[in-house]
Design an enzyme around this catalytic site. Structure first.
Site, short mmCIF file in Angstrom:
data_model
loop_
_atom_site.label_atom_id
_atom_site.label_comp_id
_atom_site.label_asym_id
_atom_site.label_seq_id
_atom_site.Cartn_x
_atom_site.Cartn_y
_atom_site.Cartn_z
N HIS A 107 0.83 -1.20 0.00
CA HIS A 107 0.00 0.00 0.00
C HIS A 107 0.87 1.26 0.00
O HIS A 107 0.65 2.20 -0.77
CB HIS A 107 -0.91 -0.07 1.23
CG HIS A 107 -1.87 1.07 1.35
ND1 HIS A 107 -2.55 1.34 2.51
CD2 HIS A 107 -2.27 2.01 0.47
CE1 HIS A 107 -3.32 2.38 2.34
NE2 HIS A 107 -3.17 2.83 1.11
N GLU A 110 2.44 1.66 -3.37
CA GLU A 110 1.49 2.23 -4.33
C GLU A 110 1.47 3.75 -4.22
O GLU A 110 1.48 4.47 -5.21
CB GLU A 110 0.08 1.66 -4.08
CG GLU A 110 -0.99 2.25 -4.98
CD GLU A 110 -2.30 2.51 -4.25
OE1 GLU A 110 -2.84 1.59 -3.61
OE2 GLU A 110 -2.79 3.65 -4.32
N HIS A 111 1.48 4.25 -2.98
CA HIS A 111 1.51 5.70 -2.79
C HIS A 111 2.84 6.30 -3.25
O HIS A 111 2.86 7.36 -3.87
CB HIS A 111 1.32 6.04 -1.31
CG HIS A 111 -0.10 6.01 -0.85
ND1 HIS A 111 -0.75 7.14 -0.42
CD2 HIS A 111 -1.00 5.00 -0.76
CE1 HIS A 111 -1.99 6.83 -0.06
NE2 HIS A 111 -2.17 5.54 -0.26
N GLU A 208 -4.32 7.24 6.99
CA GLU A 208 -5.40 6.60 6.22
C GLU A 208 -5.83 5.31 6.91
O GLU A 208 -7.02 5.04 7.07
CB GLU A 208 -4.90 6.31 4.80
CG GLU A 208 -5.98 5.69 3.90
CD GLU A 208 -5.43 5.16 2.58
OE1 GLU A 208 -4.35 5.61 2.14
OE2 GLU A 208 -6.08 4.28 2.00
ZN LIG Z 1 -4.01 4.63 0.33
#
Ligand SMILES: [Zn+2]
Length: 1025
Positions: A107, A110-111, A208
């Site tokens: 994750h 991905e960022h 998040e």
């Molecule tokens: Zn995210």
């Protein structure tokens, strides 16, 4: 974006049917549909093209497509091209990402890959491309075992621009330490500029995940997956556990990138009417030619089967919005099934999942939901093919701890009963009908739907070509049923009765949960701090200052490719409609290539509804089609609905008059569609519902109310910003007030109250009154979208149907003007805080502006995009650490600021204010203004599928001529116009405005009299009844 597992949804269709929808043959382009398919079919297996070898070519006539599968020679990269007469072309590249810990490495990666690459060294290039492109979709998603980067666009030049940015981002990212610390986690002073302020954890993914994991539903879904597949990657929290994220280093992140984001671990997909060869050549030249083959070692091994069932228990936070605080336990039983790459097995299991759990006619709905033991199904329900080996789960949430054993017994008994009795033939027919209809029903994002349904299985070596052949599966299914009438019952026995890989998981709230989590975070923080030398502490301070400096620095974006304003079509794509009056009801007829499906809509106006009934309209909408009608029980009604239609829907409808801020329409939107030959049956169902909806069925009504109340309460962490915005806008226009009442926090509170009522009689009376007033032809207008051949039969069915609806009286005839005008309405300023035990805020601020037809509307739309991308994104997301934030201007006359999962509130309100000041100073370039215009055109030129064409006109009264005028106004917007509207409408010091937010207790409202606090869902301003 993090894609968590689907949460409970009763209306969940079978996956296959849901994701594979098709688009018609479109006549307006030069390359005909057959030419596009023929071109694809000319390829031969073994043929070499730009470094790839063709493996397979196949035509799938039920989806009007041809598919070509290829392998890249040098790296082994997999490639699937789907040729189809659809201008909305798609690209996607996906990697199998299989983390082995809870640091959230896929994750965070991905960022971080989106923070700049070799060729495009800029932060957030996707976000920046949004304003330089006409893309119709642009995103990245992390699922539990893959990460995928898809986009779509209708413009060939744009497609190539985006492809270049995407390939560079995933294969050649910079992965700098500063970017990792911004997106992942870092230690930083609470106030960056103050070395005496405490050092805390910060980071976009860190925040998040803190937000995402406050939801008990999400937590439960993660636990189920972790515990039923405990031996490999599925045992991890792939999004990241906030308590584990701070263990990740940038070196580990880079290592994960080099082994997982490699062509040898990649699956490429292209879709649409653009030629494949050009894509292959581009991908080969710009990415693949620079790699050699590796062994990625990302295979997920088969889970070893348990010999004994297992039980487990977990805790979650207390749900403050739960209707009954004593019923907060969740229980679910999950079973491990077969590998998802077995296409037919998977198809059968998904049908079975649907038959067992979907809709009021299913045995589990009847046994569990109708029994009113819990508030809804458990968060993961039915067949789930998102992991390599599929699972099936069944259970309830919102139950009392004492009912745990009862629920377990009901589940076992229900399986036994179905094994004995099987399913009624009509139900199986209904499921097959649903598949047939879904193959014909068209949506705009067909190409994306294809890849999202293929990806889970393809990711683990399943053959995507086989998965596309839906009719083959349907035929094999029918054959299996014909050969063995007990085919499904045998499956149930094997999948559930004889399956020892079975997990019973319960979850209950712990009032100390949040406190424990935050104490653990403190311990972790303290450990980190204790290990720091004085020099390292100084380094933390300097790093914070440096990061802030980088975030504030102006980037040179000239490296990014862009479309120009001249690439946009100056002319609107118009939709022809015909107007008619049928049985004194205005009807709009729109001929479209709808594949033999007819779409019906009606707006029933609520102008005449007494004020005190207004609060019940949303409940009315959600129950009216689910209560049973006349002689049909709610089960039988649902059954007919599935057998004859694509579903009957009723929702609230509110629009602002295109030219008057104090005038709006409020009503109910009725919609449904069906195969042409089922038209009479579809209208018969509506007739039954309109006249004989069974409001007195208290048992069913109670179930529906409990589910609705629970759904609303659960939606707060996902849609908190919507609730904040609705509340902020509710004192500014008469429409704003109605919208809040229908869908805002007021409605959440009303539903909670209704859910707690012992006696439903008054509610039932109100619902009956609404039905009585509503179902009268004088309130109606209708629309039909269908083919040229379908039109006449559709009109005569509609005519027959309208004759059954009550006629207007002489004293109160039908009229075409259905707007409500509140000419003496005065907007007022308000500040409202909904204190909720979330760790983050959801903010909204609204200012009244102008309606659609006003010249300034175009300027405000452009300005909202400009402020979002050039100011608010940086302040709220990059600096503030919120998940999102920005400004928007739609057609309801309100200019809105918002933030989503935001650790701040005072700073965010300040950012809203500063953005207006910034806007009114006009210090932006022509390039930036053009980008903002491109973003607006992305929205207004978004492809519309045939079933929905002409709907803006029908619903809002905005004509194509008005749209063309608005379009010309958009092209003409200048810097002076932007400065003007900013000064005139947005400098909030001298403007009436509303502010509202959901979030934790805060000094902002504790010590400030301007703020009204709305606690426990009982706001003091609430509309009394
Ligand atoms: Zn995210």
């Amino acid at each position: 974006m993090l894609r968590l597992r689907t949460s409970s949804n009763l209306k969940r269709l079978i996956k296959v049917a849901q994701n594979r929808q098709c688009r018609p043959i479109c006549s307006r382009r030069a390359r005909s549909s057959s030419a596009i398919l023929q071109e694809a079919e000319k390829y031969q297996p073994g043929q070499h093209i730009h470094g790839f070898t063709v493996d397979k070519v196949e035509k799938v006539s039920e989806l009007h497509l041809s598919a070509i599968k290829l392998t890249h020679d040098a790296t082994g990269a997999q490639y699937l091209h789907v040729a189809r007469d659809d201008s909305n072309n798609v690209f996607s590249v996906g990697f199998r990402t299989t983390p082995m810990d809870d640091t959230g490495v896929p994750h965070i990666l991905e960022h971080t890959v989106l923070c700049g690459s070799d060729k495009y060294p800029v932060r957030d290039p996707f976000f920046k491309m949004l304003t330089r492109s006409l893309s119709t979709f642009l995103n990245a998603m992390t699922a539990c075992d893959y990460t995928v980067y898809p986009f779509s666009s209708q413009n060939a030049k744009d497609f190539e621009n985006l492809l270049s940015v995407y390939l560079d981002a995933v294969f050649f990212p910079r992965l700098k330490e500063f970017d990792f610390s911004q997106e992942g986690w870092r230690l930083e002073h609470e106030d960056v500029n103050n070395a005496n302020s405490p050092i805390i954890f910060k980071g976009v993914v860190f925040n998040e995940m803190k937000g995402a994991l406050t939801s008990p539903d999400q937590m439960f879904a993660i636990h189920v997956q972790n515990k039923i597949l405990p031996s490999h990657t599925y045992a991890t929290n792939y999004g990241g556990d906030p308590l584990k994220i701070p263990n990740l280093t940038v070196e580990q992140l880079r290592e994960f990138h080099s082994t997982h984001y490699h062509p040898s671990n990649a699956r490429f997909y292209t879709y649409g009417d653009m030629p494949m060869e050009r894509h292959l050549e581009f991908i080969q030249n710009h990415a693949l030619s620079k790699f050699t083959k590796i062994q990625p070692d990302t295979d997920v091994p088969k889970e070893e089967r348990w010999t004994e069932p297992r039980e487990d228990h977990v805790y979650c936070a207390v749900d403050p919005m739960a209707a009954d605080p004593n019923k907060q336990t969740t229980l679910s039983i999950s079973y491990l099934l077969e590998d998802i790459s077995d296409t037919f097995e998977s198809f059968t299991a998904s049908i079975l999942g649907s038959l067992l759990t979907a809709g009021p006619t299913s045995p589990f709905y009847q046994a569990l939901l109708d029994a009113n033991i819990g508030s809804d199904y458990a968060p993961v329900v039915g067949y789930d093919s998102s992991t390599k080996e599929a699972t099936f789960s069944i259970g309830l949430k919102g139950i009392s701890e004492n009912d745990v054993e009862t629920v377990k017994n009901i589940i076992e008994d229900t399986f036994d009963k179905v094994i004995q009795e099987g399913f009624p033939e009509e139900r199986i027919e209904a499921v097959l009908h649903k598949i047939e209809l879904s193959l014909k029903h068209q949506t705009t994002q067909f190409g994306l739907g294809v890849i999202s349904s293929l990806m889970p299985s393809w990711n683990h070596g399943g053959d995507p070509m086989v998965n596309l052949q839906i009719n083959k599966c349907v035929d094999q299914f029918k054959k299996s049923m014909a050969e063995n009438p007990r085919f499904l019952q045998d499956k149930i026995e094997a999948y559930f009765k004889c399956n020892t890989h079975k997990l019973t998981l319960t979850m209950s709230p712990d009032s100390e949960y949040e406190a424990k989590k935050s104490a653990e975070e403190q311990v972790l923080l303290q450990e980190k701090l204790n290990s720091l030398s004085e020099d390292q502490k100084t380094e933390v301070f300097n790093h914070g200052i440096e990061l802030a400096k980088i975030q504030n620095s102006k980037e040179d974006l000239s490296c990014l490719p862009t479309l120009k304003i001249s690439d946009i079509n100056p002319e609107l794509k118009r939709t022809q409609v015909k107007k008619a009056i049928i049985e004194s009801v205005p009807v709009q007829l729109c001929e479209q290539p709808t594949n033999g499906v007819t779409y019906f809509r009606a707006v029933a106006n609520l102008k005449k509804l007494p004020e005190e009934l207004m609060a019940y309209v949303p409940l009315f909408c959600s129950v009216i089609t689910n209560l049973g009608a006349g002689v049909m029980s709610h089960h039988e009604l649902a059954q007919r609905e599935e057998l004859k239609t694509g579903g009957l829907n009723v929702s609230t409808h509110t629009v602002l008059h295109h030219s008057n801020m104090n005038s709006h329409e409020q009503g109910v939107l009725i919609s449904s569609y069906c195969l042409d030959h089922n038209m009479e049956d579809m209208f018969d169902l509506w007739t039954e519902i309109f006249h004989r909806a069974n409001f007195d069925d208290k048992n069913t009504l109670t179930t529906l109310i409990q589910m609705e109340a629970a759904d609303m309460a659960n939606s707060l962490p996902h849609h908190g910003h919507h609730y904040a915005m609705l509340c902020a806008g509710s004192s500014l226009t008469p429409l704003g007030k109605v919208k809040e009442l229908f869908g805002g926090m007021t409605q959440v509170a009303i539903m909670k109250k209704i859910a707690e009522m012992k006696d439903l009689e008054p509610v039932i009376n109100n619902l009956k009154m609404i039905a009585h007033i509503l179902f009268n032809r004088k309130n109606f207008r209708c629309a039909l979208n269908t083919t040229a051949e379908g039109l006449d039969p559709a009109v005569s069915s509609l005519e027959k149907f309208l004759q059954t609806v009550a006629a207007p009286s002489k004293a109160d005839p039908a009229s075409h003007v259905k707007m409500i005008e509140v000419s003496d309405f005065k907007p007022s300023s308000r500040r409202i805080h909904f204190p909720l035990p979330f760790p983050v805020n959801y903010m909204g601020q609204c200012l009244p502006t102008v309606p659609y037809s006003h010249r300034d509307c175009a300027s405000l739309r452009v300005l909202s995009k400009l402020m979002t991308s050039k100011f608010l994104h940086r302040e709220i997301r990059e600096k503030g650490g919120a998940y999102g934030g920005g400004a928007s201007m739609g057609t309801s006359g309100i200019f809105t600021f918002y933030s989503y999962r935001d650790p701040n509130n005072i700073e965010t309100l300040q950012a809203f204010k500063s953005s207006a000041e910034w806007a009114s100073q006009g210090k932006y370039t022509q390039q930036e203004i053009d980008e903002a215009k491109l973003s607006v055109f992305q929205t207004i030129d978004y492809p519309i599928a045939p079933p929905s064409r002409g709907m803006t006109l029908f619903l809002t009264g905005i004509t194509d001529d008005m749209k063309q005028t608005h379009r010309e106004q958009l092209f003409a917007v200048t810097r002076d116009d932007l400065v003007n509207v900013a000064q005139k409408y947005l400098l909030s010091d001298h403007q009436t405005n509303g502010i509202a937010f959901l979030g934790p207790e805060t000094p902002l409202t504790r010590e400030n009299d301007d703020w009204m606090k709305v606690v426990d869902g009982q706001p003091s301003y609430i509309h009394k009844h």
